[in-house]
Design an enzyme around this catalytic site. Structure first.
Site, PDB file in Angstrom:
ATOM      1  N   GLU A 155      12.914   9.326  29.847  1.00  0.00           N
ATOM      2  CA  GLU A 155      13.754  10.005  28.856  1.00  0.00           C
ATOM      3  C   GLU A 155      15.189  10.108  29.354  1.00  0.00           C
ATOM      4  O   GLU A 155      15.436  10.539  30.479  1.00  0.00           O
ATOM      5  CB  GLU A 155      13.191  11.399  28.555  1.00  0.00           C
ATOM      6  CG  GLU A 155      14.083  12.307  27.741  1.00  0.00           C
ATOM      7  CD  GLU A 155      14.431  11.739  26.372  1.00  0.00           C
ATOM      8  OE1 GLU A 155      15.633  11.724  26.048  1.00  0.00           O
ATOM      9  OE2 GLU A 155      13.516  11.285  25.648  1.00  0.00           O
ATOM     10  N   HIS A 200     -11.355  39.186  13.526  1.00  0.00           N
ATOM     11  CA  HIS A 200     -11.653  39.146  14.962  1.00  0.00           C
ATOM     12  C   HIS A 200     -13.039  38.547  15.175  1.00  0.00           C
ATOM     13  O   HIS A 200     -13.974  38.886  14.461  1.00  0.00           O
ATOM     14  CB  HIS A 200     -11.620  40.565  15.532  1.00  0.00           C
ATOM     15  CG  HIS A 200     -12.029  40.628  16.985  1.00  0.00           C
ATOM     16  ND1 HIS A 200     -11.188  40.280  18.009  1.00  0.00           N
ATOM     17  CD2 HIS A 200     -13.213  40.993  17.556  1.00  0.00           C
ATOM     18  CE1 HIS A 200     -11.814  40.440  19.163  1.00  0.00           C
ATOM     19  NE2 HIS A 200     -13.050  40.865  18.909  1.00  0.00           N
ATOM     20  N   MET A 243      13.475  14.387  10.041  1.00  0.00           N
ATOM     21  CA  MET A 243      12.729  13.206   9.601  1.00  0.00           C
ATOM     22  C   MET A 243      11.238  13.509   9.685  1.00  0.00           C
ATOM     23  O   MET A 243      10.530  13.061  10.584  1.00  0.00           O
ATOM     24  CB  MET A 243      13.094  11.989  10.451  1.00  0.00           C
ATOM     25  CG  MET A 243      14.450  11.399  10.134  1.00  0.00           C
ATOM     26  SD  MET A 243      14.733   9.853  11.033  1.00  0.00           S
ATOM     27  CE  MET A 243      16.192   9.237  10.184  1.00  0.00           C
ATOM     28  N   THR A 256       0.863  -1.180   0.000  1.00  0.00           N
ATOM     29  CA  THR A 256       0.000   0.000   0.000  1.00  0.00           C
ATOM     30  C   THR A 256       0.899   1.229   0.000  1.00  0.00           C
ATOM     31  O   THR A 256       1.961   1.233   0.628  1.00  0.00           O
ATOM     32  CB  THR A 256      -0.921   0.052   1.233  1.00  0.00           C
ATOM     33  OG1 THR A 256      -0.129  -0.035   2.425  1.00  0.00           O
ATOM     34  CG2 THR A 256      -1.934  -1.078   1.217  1.00  0.00           C
ATOM     35  N   THR A 272      13.333   5.360   0.682  1.00  0.00           N
ATOM     36  CA  THR A 272      12.885   4.217   1.489  1.00  0.00           C
ATOM     37  C   THR A 272      12.538   4.569   2.926  1.00  0.00           C
ATOM     38  O   THR A 272      12.162   3.690   3.710  1.00  0.00           O
ATOM     39  CB  THR A 272      13.960   3.118   1.468  1.00  0.00           C
ATOM     40  OG1 THR A 272      15.249   3.699   1.720  1.00  0.00           O
ATOM     41  CG2 THR A 272      13.999   2.437   0.112  1.00  0.00           C
TER      42      THR A 272
END
Length: 523
Positions: A237, A479, A353, A70, A177
């Site tokens: 993180e 506005h 990206m 797809t 890709t």
């Protein structure tokens, strides 16, 4: 061929119109008399399918190769589009459950139909992928479904999804890709207990607890989806801040907003162990700088530690295409690699990206191939985090401007002083504009607001045309609209805010500081 650095990735070309016409005519003639393609695109994502369509529109015989079966790539199939569908659906549920009563709307009960939510998401994806196939047919792009790899600089061997094989030849071959999920050492993704963004878009039940590894765009968006639906979300993180590319001032407000919504953060923390032997998952955490370990138990773990270029298995080594240490393909200002006739665009090359960046790469690359003028300026590519509120930005952060040593001005305007925001009871956030002090040229714009992803494009146009903050301020804005906050921030940047707004800004700034201090004390 010497490769251009990321700092030089601004694609410009000067080609005379007569030369362009002659070159394009020769390509058309070649296409009509040979089975060889003028352009072959490997990859049918945002960069690839846009490049293929543009090439065909320019009269070039074009084939696009896509392994997924797809079109649309990660973005459309398992990224941008399905995540936005779930973000919207989960937001509607959250509003119905928590905010409707504030607007005089009473509901006896609100329930989540997760299967229905997923069905709506899948329908949106299906319609859009079919739409791209329709565009391919309309623009006469040949579409080959299969996995392509180079056998020579002008030939691609394709293992088709029906089990066959074919060789596609082309004078110009574009590698588009995309990228894949970046893995973490010792954390194996099974798309059940430990999921990538793909798995997080297809959970069959709402996890009681969800741990997100990585506080970037994807992690915060998917964390928001499941948090709204009832999950207890903790974000782990390694860095000291969330979304490191974001302006620091805006980032701090953004994190506070997410924390108010129930999202928890463990920053400066790394995952050193994973145990999936029980019903759930046990993560062993450790301070990034080293120290005592702790155990965090959860039902599902989302690995969202970034993405990596998808260049493996393409036969790049066989034809000698140069890559950097993280396998990004090196290209020059015309998107050409060191191998003649081979190009690369999108996530497989240096730069943001982002799907829209890949699209611009694709158009510019094909324009260069056709002898026309191509242009992409990576310094002016907007970024958006589609949480609630959204955060959008374009240009430089205040930290980047300071590092350049440029004298600058800052103009801000809070949405708590915006009429439309107050009317709809959604006044969280601000607009922040940075402009060069001497020239008033806009250097960067940062917006945190319910629809920041739409508002940012006024700023993107301004940066593209080197506009000043006064240029924006002198444009009449309707506005009441949220966009008036952009105008007001622009006026504040060149020190001419509306007189009645000065008192508003002072009052709300003082109020904001008080609330911050009170909240910190209360915590």
């Amino acid at each position: 061929m010497a490769m251009a650095s990321l700092a030089r990735r601004k694609a410009y070309a000067v080609v005379s119109s007569s030369r362009s016409s002659v070159f394009l005519t020769s390509l058309r003639g070649f296409a009509s008399g040979s089975d060889e393609n003028d352009v072959v695109v490997i990859g049918g994502g945002p960069g690839g399918y846009v490049a293929a369509i543009k090439a065909s529109q320019l009269g070039l015989k074009t084939t696009c190769i896509e392994k997924r079966g797809t079109l649309g790539g990660t973005c459309l199939n398992v990224g941008c589009i399905p995540s936005k569908a779930l973000l919207h659906s989960s937001h509607m549920y959250h509003e119905a459950k928590h905010s409707f009563a504030n607007h005089g709307i009473k509901l006896s009960s609100v329930e989540v139909d997760l299967a229905g939510m997923m069905a709506q998401k899948d329908k949106a994806v299906s319609n859009l992928t079919k739409g791209i196939e329709g565009l391919f047919k309309k623009n006469k792009v040949n579409y080959v479904k299969g996995y392509g790899k180079f056998v020579s600089p002008s030939e691609v061997s394709v293992d088709t999804i029906d089990g066959g094989n074919t060789v596609v030849k082309g004078k110009h071959i574009i590698i588009a890709t995309g990228s894949d999920v970046k893995s973490l050492p010792g954390v194996t993704i099974d798309e059940k207990k430990i999921v990538s963004s793909t798995g997080a878009l297809a959970l069959t039940e709402i996890p009681k607890k969800l741990v997100v590894i990585g506080a970037g765009y994807i992690g915060l968006e998917m964390g928001s989806v499941w948090g709204r639906l009832g999950s207890e979300v903790t974000v782990v993180e390694f860095a000291s801040d969330i979304v490191p590319t974001m302006d620091a001032e805006v980032r701090k407000q953004f994190q506070r907003s997410l924390e108010k919504q129930g999202m928890k953060f463990q920053l400066k923390t790394k995952v050193v162990g994973v145990d999936t032997s029980g019903d759930g998952v046990k993560l062993t955490l450790e301070p990034a700088a080293g120290g005592d370990q702790t155990i965090l138990e959860t039902d599902v773990v989302l690995v969202s530690a970034g993405r990596t270029p998808f260049t493996a298995g393409l036969g790049l080594d066989k034809i000698g295409v140069e890559t950097d240490k993280i396998r990004r393909i090196l290209v020059n200002e015309r998107f050409t690699t060191n191998v003649s006739g081979v190009y690369a665009i999108g996530d497989v090359i240096p730069g943001p990206m982002l799907a829209h960046k890949a699209e611009e790469d694709g158009v510019a690359c094909v324009e260069f191939i056709a002898g026309k003028v191509g242009h992409v300026d990576y310094d002016k590519v907007p970024g958006v985090v589609y949480t609630t509120p959204e955060v959008a930005y374009v240009g430089k952060t205040e930290e980047q401007v300071k590092a350049l040593g440029v004298e600058y001005r800052v103009g801000k305007f809070p949405f708590m002083a915006n009429s439309r925001a107050k009317a709809i009871d959604n006044a969280e956030g601000l607009v922040k504009i940075l402009a060069e002090k001497e020239t008033d040229k806009i250097l960067g714009v940062h917006i945190m607001a319910p629809n920041a992803g739409e508002l940012i494009h006024e700023a993107a146009i301004a940066l593209q045309y080197d506009a000043s903050s006064e240029d924006i301020a002198r444009v009449c804005h309707a506005h009441p609209t949220m966009s008036e906050a952009v105008k007001e921030a622009a006026m504040a940047t060149y020190d001419k805010p509306h007189s009645h707004m000065k008192s508003w800004l002072l009052l709300h700034s003082l109020l904001f500081i008080f609330v911050q201090q009170f909240t910190m004390t209360w915590r």
